[in-house]
Design a protein around this motif. Structure first.
Motif, PDB file in Angstrom:
ATOM      1  N   LEU A 172       1.049  -1.352  -0.162  1.00 41.62           N
ATOM      2  CA  LEU A 172      -0.153  -0.158  -0.167  1.00 41.62           C
ATOM      3  C   LEU A 172       0.916   1.288  -0.022  1.00 41.62           C
ATOM      4  O   LEU A 172       0.553   2.307  -0.599  1.00 41.62           O
ATOM      5  CB  LEU A 172      -1.002  -0.039   1.230  1.00 41.62           C
ATOM      6  N   TYR A 173       1.950   1.374   0.871  1.00 40.99           N
ATOM      7  CA  TYR A 173       2.709   2.561   0.825  1.00 40.99           C
ATOM      8  C   TYR A 173       3.473   3.070  -0.463  1.00 40.99           C
ATOM      9  O   TYR A 173       3.152   4.358  -0.716  1.00 40.99           O
ATOM     10  CB  TYR A 173       3.872   2.262   1.993  1.00 40.99           C
ATOM     11  N   PRO A 174       4.066   2.086  -1.162  1.00 36.70           N
ATOM     12  CA  PRO A 174       4.476   2.712  -2.385  1.00 36.70           C
ATOM     13  C   PRO A 174       3.477   3.343  -3.295  1.00 36.70           C
ATOM     14  O   PRO A 174       3.735   4.177  -3.856  1.00 36.70           O
ATOM     15  CB  PRO A 174       5.282   1.525  -3.160  1.00 36.70           C
ATOM     16  N   VAL A 175       2.218   2.494  -3.303  1.00 40.79           N
ATOM     17  CA  VAL A 175       1.171   3.130  -4.335  1.00 40.79           C
ATOM     18  C   VAL A 175       0.711   4.415  -3.700  1.00 40.79           C
ATOM     19  O   VAL A 175       0.822   5.393  -4.759  1.00 40.79           O
ATOM     20  CB  VAL A 175       0.073   2.153  -4.161  1.00 40.79           C
ATOM     21  N   ALA A 176       0.480   4.583  -2.390  1.00 40.50           N
ATOM     22  CA  ALA A 176       0.263   5.816  -1.797  1.00 40.50           C
ATOM     23  C   ALA A 176       1.215   7.188  -2.104  1.00 40.50           C
ATOM     24  O   ALA A 176       0.829   8.175  -2.526  1.00 40.50           O
ATOM     25  CB  ALA A 176       0.066   5.679  -0.407  1.00 40.50           C
ATOM     26  N   TYR A 177       2.448   6.767  -2.015  1.00 36.65           N
ATOM     27  CA  TYR A 177       3.361   7.690  -2.076  1.00 36.65           C
ATOM     28  C   TYR A 177       3.667   8.179  -3.686  1.00 36.65           C
ATOM     29  O   TYR A 177       3.690   9.202  -3.798  1.00 36.65           O
ATOM     30  CB  TYR A 177       4.834   7.064  -1.656  1.00 36.65           C
ATOM     31  N   SER A 179       1.410   8.131  -5.995  1.00 42.14           N
ATOM     32  CA  SER A 179       0.353   8.883  -6.301  1.00 42.14           C
ATOM     33  C   SER A 179       0.236  10.402  -5.746  1.00 42.14           C
ATOM     34  O   SER A 179      -0.334  10.898  -6.405  1.00 42.14           O
ATOM     35  CB  SER A 179      -1.176   8.136  -5.853  1.00 42.14           C
ATOM     36  N   GLY A 180       0.876  10.580  -4.766  1.00 40.58           N
ATOM     37  CA  GLY A 180       1.035  11.977  -4.253  1.00 40.58           C
ATOM     38  C   GLY A 180      -0.175  12.043  -3.184  1.00 40.58           C
ATOM     39  O   GLY A 180       0.022  13.017  -2.777  1.00 40.58           O
TER      40      GLY A 180
END
Length: 342
Positions: A172-177, A179-180
């Motif tokens: 989840l963290y890489p996707v959220a990071y 995406s901004g």
């Protein structure tokens, strides 16, 4: 009889060593590497599969060897874990990372125990789950188990919660990071991920997916959380003695169970900080240590049946989910607003 007991002990230890070898072999699969599943996690899963299928075919004389792995070898593994850390790492990350780690660890453990009481769940499982979520996943659960002397199935339940929610966060963290959505710079994101992801493997996996700058900070912050295992274990020893005194109702004084292996862990960190050993030697020690911890995890799994999971119920996973939400929300708030001030 003495020779038979020794032979049984050695057979049990060798049996768990074979499980560890299998865990390492499976861990080399590309699928497992992509998930960042460490041999420790694979080891406990293999042990549990065995416990719920072929355990009745195991000679009883081998049981002491399995228990030896889950206790003695476990302590040695925790001590050698110190070769992954140096005090220079603390200096490198600065006050911000240390401050966030302290808050995360304290609130996660204390808050987890409080939520566990509200849920009226087993006290040891609540504590192990909270420590695993707050510090360094399976390794922290193992350290706490060695201090509290809890039943193996409680350790397995706590480790299961770490695996599930830590793996979710890692993806989840890489996707959220990227995406901004989080609105964090690389340093803030590194502190956020390092201070809130469950396992060291999770921090490495997520950090590498977000770039070298994030990964470097994330891993260091995560290792500082690992160092906090020492004071937590000392407090657990004192708490365990206090609980023993109360249960004795004044009949006897509970002795403080000093986790000496925690001091050994700290001494090893200090030694490693001197950089006296070649990097290749340290790498070999870390591989050997992972093997020992995998043996311990397999041994714990071998003493855990699914019936005991049913006994624990859904409450540990409810607790772990609450802590997961806190780690994401609380960690983000501190990374966003506290880190820039330090």
């Amino acid at each position: 009889m003495a020779k038979e007991k020794k032979a049984g002990l050695y057979h049990g230890i060798l049996f768990m060593a074979l499980f560890a070898c299998a865990a390492f072999f499976i861990g080399e699969a590309s699928f497992m590497k992509e998930l960042s599943f460490s041999p420790l996690i694979i080891g406990i899963v293999l042990g549990m599969i065995y416990a719920n299928s072929l355990r009745n075919h195991l000679p009883e004389t081998w049981t002491p060897g399995i228990q030896y792995c889950s206790k003695k070898i476990l302590r040695l593994g925790i001590i050698l874990y110190g070769f992954r850390l140096t005090f220079q790492d603390v200096v490198a990350v600065g006050l911000a990372g240390v401050a966030v780690d302290i808050v995360i660890v304290a609130v996660t453990i204390l808050g987890g125990v409080w939520i566990g009481r509200l849920l009226k769940m087993d006290r040891d499982i609540a504590l192990l789950t909270s420590i695993g979520s707050g510090i360094c996943g399976a390794a922290a659960v193992l350290g706490a188990e060695a201090t509290l002397q809890t039943k193996p199935y409680k350790t397995a339940v706590a480790v299961a919660t770490v695996v599930i929610f830590g793996t979710i966060a890692m993806f989840l963290y890489p996707v959220a990071y990227r995406s901004g959505i989080l609105e964090l710079d690389p340093r803030q994101m590194g502190i956020f991920s390092g201070s809130t992801l469950h396992e060291v493997a999770h921090a490495v996996g997520a950090g590498n997916a977000m770039g070298e700058e994030v990964a470097g900070v994330s891993i260091i912050v995560k290792m500082i959380r690992v160092m906090m295992l020492v004071p937590v274990l000392l407090i657990l020893g004192w708490w365990g003695a206090s609980r023993a005194r109360k249960s004795d109702a004044g009949a006897g004084k509970g002795k403080v169970a000093v986790p000496w292996f925690a001091f050994g862990f700290l001494v090893v960190i200090g030694f490693n900080s001197l950089n006296l050993l070649p990097g290749a030697v340290v790498d070999w020690i870390n591989q050997f240590d992972t093997f020992l911890l995998t043996m311990a995890m397999a041994a714990l799994g071998a003493e855990t049946s699914f019936d005991k999971f049913k006994k624990a119920g859904a409450k540990p996973f409810v607790l772990a989910f609450c802590l997961f939400v806190w780690l994401m929300a609380g960690g983000w708030l501190m990374a966003k607003y506290l880190v820039p001030l330090l």
